[in-house]
Design a protein around this motif. Structure first.
Motif, PDB file in Angstrom:
ATOM      1  N   SER A 367       0.831  -1.213   0.000  1.00 55.20           N
ATOM      2  CA  SER A 367       0.000   0.000   0.000  1.00 55.20           C
ATOM      3  C   SER A 367       0.858   1.253   0.000  1.00 55.20           C
ATOM      4  N   ALA A 368       1.964   1.229   0.747  1.00 50.04           N
ATOM      5  CA  ALA A 368       2.841   2.396   0.810  1.00 50.04           C
ATOM      6  C   ALA A 368       3.390   2.744  -0.572  1.00 50.04           C
ATOM      7  N   TYR A 369       3.849   1.723  -1.295  1.00 54.28           N
ATOM      8  CA  TYR A 369       4.360   1.969  -2.651  1.00 54.28           C
ATOM      9  C   TYR A 369       3.240   2.446  -3.576  1.00 54.28           C
ATOM     10  N   GLY A 370       2.025   1.907  -3.383  1.00 53.32           N
ATOM     11  CA  GLY A 370       0.918   2.332  -4.232  1.00 53.32           C
ATOM     12  C   GLY A 370       0.556   3.786  -4.027  1.00 53.32           C
ATOM     13  N   VAL A 371       0.541   4.235  -2.766  1.00 58.15           N
ATOM     14  CA  VAL A 371       0.221   5.637  -2.477  1.00 58.15           C
ATOM     15  C   VAL A 371       1.258   6.562  -3.090  1.00 58.15           C
ATOM     16  N   LEU A 372       2.516   6.127  -3.077  1.00 58.24           N
ATOM     17  CA  LEU A 372       3.595   6.960  -3.617  1.00 58.24           C
ATOM     18  C   LEU A 372       3.711   6.861  -5.137  1.00 58.24           C
ATOM     19  N   GLY A 373       2.876   6.004  -5.746  1.00 57.56           N
ATOM     20  CA  GLY A 373       2.885   5.897  -7.203  1.00 57.56           C
ATOM     21  C   GLY A 373       3.941   4.987  -7.769  1.00 57.56           C
ATOM     22  N   GLN A 377       7.468  -1.235  -8.031  1.00 54.58           N
ATOM     23  CA  GLN A 377       7.992  -1.787  -6.788  1.00 54.58           C
ATOM     24  C   GLN A 377       6.892  -2.491  -6.001  1.00 54.58           C
ATOM     25  N   ALA A 378       5.687  -1.925  -6.031  1.00 52.75           N
ATOM     26  CA  ALA A 378       4.562  -2.570  -5.348  1.00 52.75           C
ATOM     27  C   ALA A 378       4.284  -3.937  -5.961  1.00 52.75           C
ATOM     28  N   VAL A 408      -2.390  -2.094  -8.405  1.00 53.34           N
ATOM     29  CA  VAL A 408      -1.477  -3.043  -9.045  1.00 53.34           C
ATOM     30  C   VAL A 408      -2.311  -4.121  -9.713  1.00 53.34           C
ATOM     31  N   GLU A 409      -2.115  -4.305 -11.008  1.00 54.57           N
ATOM     32  CA  GLU A 409      -2.832  -5.350 -11.730  1.00 54.57           C
ATOM     33  C   GLU A 409      -2.065  -6.653 -11.618  1.00 54.57           C
TER      34      GLU A 409
END
Length: 410
Positions: A367-373, A377-378, A408-409
């Motif tokens: 989730s952290a990587y997703g919020v940061l775009g 890496q996510a 993330v797909e």
């Protein structure tokens, strides 16, 4: 009231009479039982004589049976004689003892009720208790009265340099009445010095300046400072701040704690118990309100009529960047934000790589990587998690749900 005492005395006398009669008749009953045994043994001796005459029992067997039954007869006769002698005490003595027992029961009952009961106090049903609690709640002391009654604990002498800084801050804020950040700093500084009255006055100014933009945390901080200024008492003014915080965020922990404390202080342990139990179930062990709730909730449960209550064990907070961390990072410059997040993520990644972790921790990292775009890496973290939790459908569901939420797909 007179009818109550007459009825109570009559019931005590009746119980005393039953006990006395049992005592007086108990020895007589024992004697009757022994006499019955003697009669039975004599009948057995006569039956043995008849069996011997008819020839159904041989002489030797008959003699053996007579010896055994005679032995039992002599023992019963000796027991009868001893109990008769023991029961031959004068009747006046027995009657005096019975009278003393009756008087002891009656007087003892009256004494216990006078000591432990509430003579002259009428029955108080649930609706009456709730009404009285509400009346007391409406008439409880105001904030100013509670502050004047609260005993001020001796505060440690502050650091002279810190004290000087606070003095300068006070002077600056006094000249800049619309400086929200200045008042925020002043409120925290006054609270750190133990000047809770000055702290909550600064907090009131913060809320006034923010207007409709004031948050649940702003009102919860105000309530916290007011309660501390009143020596732990939740005044009507502090409760108003609590309600304002809960209207903005029903899950606010500080406000929920003080809402329960207010109920406990105004005769509603049932509501206090429900509020605190619900708060514990959604708290982590590190939350500031957990310790004071745990020290009181079992007693509160007992007062609320819950006798077999076991407090829930709060969960340990998950490591790694929280939602607040991510929100704070979003307000920084790009370079500072990347440095902050990279440090948090690196620590969490290192720990997961060396020590492993729960599915929730892997999900937080994704989730952290997703919020940061940083979706690449996510996605890489998701693939690692799928390898770690291969075969564990529940864990895979957790991390994949976090991946979907992060965009993330699979």
């Amino acid at each position: 009231m007179i009818a109550f005492w007459i009825l109570s005395a009559a019931m005590a006398l009746l119980v005393g009479a039953v006990i006395v009669l049992a005592l007086l008749r108990g020895r007589r009953s024992a004697q009757d039982a022994v006499a019955s045994d003697i009669g039975v043994y004599r009948d057995q001796l006569r039956e043995i004589d008849r069996d011997e005459e008819r020839g159904t029992v041989g002489p030797e067997e008959a003699q053996r049976l007579r010896t055994e039954v005679s032995r039992r007869l002599l023992a019963a006769d000796a027991k009868d004689a001893s109990e008769t002698a023991a029961g031959s005490e004068p009747k006046p003595v027995s009657r005096v003892a019975a009278l003393l027992i009756a008087l002891f029961l009656v007087s003892g009952s009256i004494y216990l009720y006078a000591s432990l009961g509430a003579p002259g106090y009428g029955d108080l049903g649930l609706s009456d208790r709730i009404a009285r609690a509400e009346e007391a709640r409406q008439n409880r002391p105001a904030q100013s009265e509670a502050e004047s009654d609260a005993a001020s604990a001796p505060a440690e002498a502050p650091n002279p340099e810190y004290q000087a800084l606070v003095e300068r801050l006070r002077a600056t804020v006094a000249e800049r009445q619309n400086d929200v950040q200045g008042f925020q700093l002043l409120a925290r500084s006054e609270a750190a010095l133990g000047n809770y009255r000055a702290a909550y006055r600064a907090q009131e100014r913060i809320i006034e300046l923010k207007g409709e933009e004031a948050t649940a945390e702003d009102y919860a901080d105000l309530a916290d400072m007011m309660v501390l200024a009143a020596g732990g008492y939740v005044s009507p003014e502090a409760e108003a701040a609590v309600e304002s915080a809960l209207n903005r965020d029903p899950e606010n922990g500080v406000a929920s704690y003080y809402a329960g404390l207010s109920m406990a202080q105004t005769g509603r342990p049932d509501r206090a118990f429900r509020i605190w139990d619900n708060l514990l179930r959604r708290s982590t062990a590190e939350d500031a309100w957990v310790a004071p709730i745990m020290s009181q909730i079992e007693d509160m449960a007992w007062r609320a009529g819950v006798n077999d209550y076991s407090p829930p064990v709060p969960q340990t907070a998950l490591p790694g960047p929280t939602a607040d961390d991510l929100e704070a990072a979003g307000e920084l410059s790009e370079e500072d934000r990347q440095g902050m997040i990279e440090g948090m993520v690196a620590r969490l990644s290192d720990r997961l790589a060396t020590q492993g972790g729960s599915p929730e921790e892997w999900a937080r990292l994704i989730s952290a990587y997703g919020v940061l775009g940083n979706l690449d890496q996510a996605r890489a973290i998701l693939q690692n998690a799928e390898e770690v939790f291969l075969g564990d459908e529940a864990a895979l569901t957790t991390v994949r749900e976090a991946a979907r939420s992060a965009g993330v797909e699979e």
